[in-house]
Design a protein around this motif. Structure first.
Motif, PDB file in Angstrom:
ATOM      1  N   ALA A  95       2.569  14.354  -6.088  1.00 55.38           N
ATOM      2  CA  ALA A  95       2.795  13.103  -5.356  1.00 55.38           C
ATOM      3  C   ALA A  95       3.937  12.311  -5.972  1.00 55.38           C
ATOM      4  N   LEU A  96       4.014  12.281  -7.295  1.00 51.46           N
ATOM      5  CA  LEU A  96       5.088  11.550  -7.979  1.00 51.46           C
ATOM      6  C   LEU A  96       6.443  12.206  -7.716  1.00 51.46           C
ATOM      7  N   TYR A  97       6.473  13.537  -7.737  1.00 47.64           N
ATOM      8  CA  TYR A  97       7.715  14.251  -7.430  1.00 47.64           C
ATOM      9  C   TYR A  97       8.160  13.968  -5.998  1.00 47.64           C
ATOM     10  N   GLN A  98       7.196  13.962  -5.090  1.00 48.48           N
ATOM     11  CA  GLN A  98       7.536  13.717  -3.684  1.00 48.48           C
ATOM     12  C   GLN A  98       8.010  12.282  -3.478  1.00 48.48           C
ATOM     13  N   MET A  99       7.396  11.348  -4.186  1.00 49.85           N
ATOM     14  CA  MET A  99       7.850   9.959  -4.105  1.00 49.85           C
ATOM     15  C   MET A  99       9.279   9.836  -4.601  1.00 49.85           C
ATOM     16  N   ALA A 100       9.585  10.486  -5.718  1.00 45.19           N
ATOM     17  CA  ALA A 100      10.941  10.438  -6.274  1.00 45.19           C
ATOM     18  C   ALA A 100      11.944  11.056  -5.308  1.00 45.19           C
ATOM     19  N   ALA A 101      11.560  12.184  -4.706  1.00 44.34           N
ATOM     20  CA  ALA A 101      12.449  12.829  -3.736  1.00 44.34           C
ATOM     21  C   ALA A 101      12.641  11.937  -2.513  1.00 44.34           C
ATOM     22  N   GLY A 102      11.582  11.240  -2.097  1.00 49.88           N
ATOM     23  CA  GLY A 102      11.688  10.326  -0.964  1.00 49.88           C
ATOM     24  C   GLY A 102      12.634   9.173  -1.255  1.00 49.88           C
ATOM     25  N   VAL A 103      12.590   8.659  -2.480  1.00 50.73           N
ATOM     26  CA  VAL A 103      13.510   7.581  -2.878  1.00 50.73           C
ATOM     27  C   VAL A 103      14.952   8.082  -2.828  1.00 50.73           C
ATOM     28  N   LEU A 104      15.177   9.296  -3.316  1.00 51.19           N
ATOM     29  CA  LEU A 104      16.529   9.872  -3.286  1.00 51.19           C
ATOM     30  C   LEU A 104      17.012  10.051  -1.848  1.00 51.19           C
ATOM     31  N   MET A 105      16.110  10.470  -0.966  1.00 48.24           N
ATOM     32  CA  MET A 105      16.489  10.631   0.437  1.00 48.24           C
ATOM     33  C   MET A 105      16.840   9.281   1.059  1.00 48.24           C
TER      34      MET A 105
ATOM     35  N   LEU B 211       0.808  -1.215   0.000  1.00 45.12           N
ATOM     36  CA  LEU B 211       0.000   0.000   0.000  1.00 45.12           C
ATOM     37  C   LEU B 211       0.844   1.269   0.000  1.00 45.12           C
ATOM     38  N   GLN B 212       2.164   1.128   0.010  1.00 47.30           N
ATOM     39  CA  GLN B 212       3.025   2.300   0.130  1.00 47.30           C
ATOM     40  C   GLN B 212       2.818   3.286  -1.018  1.00 47.30           C
ATOM     41  N   ILE B 213       2.771   2.777  -2.239  1.00 47.79           N
ATOM     42  CA  ILE B 213       2.606   3.660  -3.391  1.00 47.79           C
ATOM     43  C   ILE B 213       1.230   4.323  -3.358  1.00 47.79           C
ATOM     44  N   ILE B 214       0.202   3.544  -3.038  1.00 47.70           N
ATOM     45  CA  ILE B 214      -1.151   4.092  -2.966  1.00 47.70           C
ATOM     46  C   ILE B 214      -1.223   5.189  -1.904  1.00 47.70           C
ATOM     47  N   ALA B 215      -0.626   4.935  -0.741  1.00 46.31           N
ATOM     48  CA  ALA B 215      -0.642   5.924   0.342  1.00 46.31           C
ATOM     49  C   ALA B 215       0.113   7.184  -0.056  1.00 46.31           C
ATOM     50  N   ALA B 216       1.248   7.000  -0.737  1.00 51.08           N
ATOM     51  CA  ALA B 216       2.043   8.156  -1.166  1.00 51.08           C
ATOM     52  C   ALA B 216       1.282   9.009  -2.173  1.00 51.08           C
ATOM     53  N   LEU B 217       0.548   8.346  -3.063  1.00 53.63           N
ATOM     54  CA  LEU B 217      -0.236   9.079  -4.057  1.00 53.63           C
ATOM     55  C   LEU B 217      -1.446   9.759  -3.427  1.00 53.63           C
ATOM     56  N   ALA B 218      -2.004   9.140  -2.386  1.00 53.62           N
ATOM     57  CA  ALA B 218      -3.233   9.658  -1.779  1.00 53.62           C
ATOM     58  C   ALA B 218      -2.977  10.805  -0.807  1.00 53.62           C
ATOM     59  N   THR B 219      -1.815  10.828  -0.177  1.00 52.01           N
ATOM     60  CA  THR B 219      -1.557  11.798   0.891  1.00 52.01           C
ATOM     61  C   THR B 219      -1.750  13.255   0.464  1.00 52.01           C
ATOM     62  N   PRO B 220      -1.217  13.702  -0.693  1.00 47.78           N
ATOM     63  CA  PRO B 220      -1.468  15.097  -1.090  1.00 47.78           C
ATOM     64  C   PRO B 220      -2.954  15.409  -1.265  1.00 47.78           C
ATOM     65  N   PHE B 221      -3.729  14.438  -1.761  1.00 46.47           N
ATOM     66  CA  PHE B 221      -5.165  14.650  -1.920  1.00 46.47           C
ATOM     67  C   PHE B 221      -5.847  14.798  -0.559  1.00 46.47           C
ATOM     68  N   LEU B 222      -5.468  13.949   0.391  1.00 47.69           N
ATOM     69  CA  LEU B 222      -6.069  14.015   1.728  1.00 47.69           C
ATOM     70  C   LEU B 222      -5.682  15.312   2.439  1.00 47.69           C
ATOM     71  N   THR B 223      -4.432  15.721   2.272  1.00 47.44           N
ATOM     72  CA  THR B 223      -3.985  16.981   2.876  1.00 47.44           C
ATOM     73  C   THR B 223      -4.749  18.154   2.291  1.00 47.44           C
ATOM     74  N   ALA B 224      -4.930  18.139   0.968  1.00 43.49           N
ATOM     75  CA  ALA B 224      -5.708  19.202   0.314  1.00 43.49           C
ATOM     76  C   ALA B 224      -7.144  19.197   0.817  1.00 43.49           C
ATOM     77  N   GLY B 225      -7.702  17.998   1.047  1.00 44.47           N
ATOM     78  CA  GLY B 225      -9.058  17.909   1.573  1.00 44.47           C
ATOM     79  C   GLY B 225      -9.175  18.503   2.964  1.00 44.47           C
ATOM     80  N   PHE B 226      -8.167  18.275   3.792  1.00 47.98           N
ATOM     81  CA  PHE B 226      -8.142  18.856   5.134  1.00 47.98           C
ATOM     82  C   PHE B 226      -8.105  20.381   5.036  1.00 47.98           C
ATOM     83  N   TYR B 227      -7.222  20.899   4.177  1.00 50.56           N
ATOM     84  CA  TYR B 227      -7.110  22.348   4.015  1.00 50.56           C
ATOM     85  C   TYR B 227      -8.407  22.943   3.467  1.00 50.56           C
ATOM     86  N   GLN B 228      -9.050  22.235   2.545  1.00 54.58           N
ATOM     87  CA  GLN B 228     -10.312  22.716   1.997  1.00 54.58           C
ATOM     88  C   GLN B 228     -11.376  22.805   3.090  1.00 54.58           C
TER      89      GLN B 228
END
Length: 262
Positions: free
Chosen positions: A101-111, A51-68
């Motif tokens: 989300a894809l950019y953040q995943m790539a940056a996370g892999v680099l980290m 579920l790691q990829i799904i969670a990584a892709l979903a997190t920005p959407f959930l954060t945006a929903g919280f802010y909305q």
């Protein structure tokens, strides 16, 4: 066209946190459950690796929903837990959040690769089942150099600050150039270092206090931190801020009074 930002004095950090509390207490349980939902999605990815990829892709959407939801409360509306899912169906913004989300995943892999490279010996010690646990910690400490630790802390700081304001910039400002978004997020911490330092210190103090109270107060504190961080985004980036929430300041390069009326 570059993204304009406003500059605030140190006391704005206190006002942002206060504004977060005032918004939170209008519907505390809803905000608590929203934050718990985001946390549960993150925890599931730890226990269920597929579920790691799904969670990584979903997190920005959930954060945006919280802010909305925060924005809805500022405008006098009512919110419910399901509102956190609205960005998944919001036309025009989904692609931007997915790209982010894809950019953040790539940056996370680099980290992760950087951490493995800098602390390879320490990882090997911790992974060795034959190492005596009583001496493993000391061996790990001895294997980590201060230079590598400093390099990693600098890298993680760039990572965190670059993505800190990325979600609201993509979702609310509808910015499509991700690198411009990351640059603007970084610049916030340069131009508003005083206000964000005060804000961060307030959050850190309350987190330390929570640690002595079995972390239960975090159920309240973390949603307030999320809300107040979005308030700081509104003050710094939004060209039109909801009435009675803040007073706009001069664009980048001109200091303002730091006023933010919560």
């Amino acid at each position: 066209m570059s993204i304009e930002l406003r500059v605030f004095k140190a006391d704005a950090g206190v006002k942002w946190f206060k504004a977060g509390w005032l918004i939170f207490k209008t519907q505390p349980l809803t905000f608590i459950f929203m934050h718990l939902f985001i946390g549960i999605v993150g925890l599931l990815s730890l226990f269920l690796p597929f579920l790691q990829i799904i969670a990584a892709l979903a997190t920005p959407f959930l954060t945006a929903g919280f802010y909305q939801a925060v924005l809805t409360k500022q405008q006098g509306g009512k919110i419910m837990l399901a509102d956190i899912l609205k960005p998944f169906s919001a036309k025009g913004n989904r692609l931007g959040l997915l790209r982010l989300a894809l950019y953040q995943m790539a940056a996370g892999v680099l980290m992760a690769l950087l951490a493995n490279g800098l602390f390879a010996e320490a990882v090997a010690i911790m992974s060795d089942p034959n190492v005596d646990p009583n001496i493993a910690l000391q061996q790990v400490i001895d294997s980590i150099s201060m230079a590598n630790m400093a390099l990693f802390l600098i890298a993680i700081s760039f990572y965190l600050t670059a993505f800190a304001y990325a979600v609201p910039l993509v979702y609310f400002n509808q910015q499509k150039r991700i690198f411009e978004v990351l640059k603007s997020s970084l610049m916030v911490f340069y131009h508003n270092v005083a206000a964000l330092s005060v804000y961060g210190a307030i959050c850190a103090v309350f987190m330390v206090i929570s640690a002595f109270l079995t972390f239960i107060p975090l159920l309240v504190l973390m949603p307030i931190c999320y809300i107040s961080f979005f308030v700081s985004y509104q003050a710094i980036f939004m060209p039109v801020v909801p009435p009675a929430q803040s007073e706009p300041t001069e664009p980048e390069q001109h200091n303002d009074t730091g006023r933010f009326d919560a």
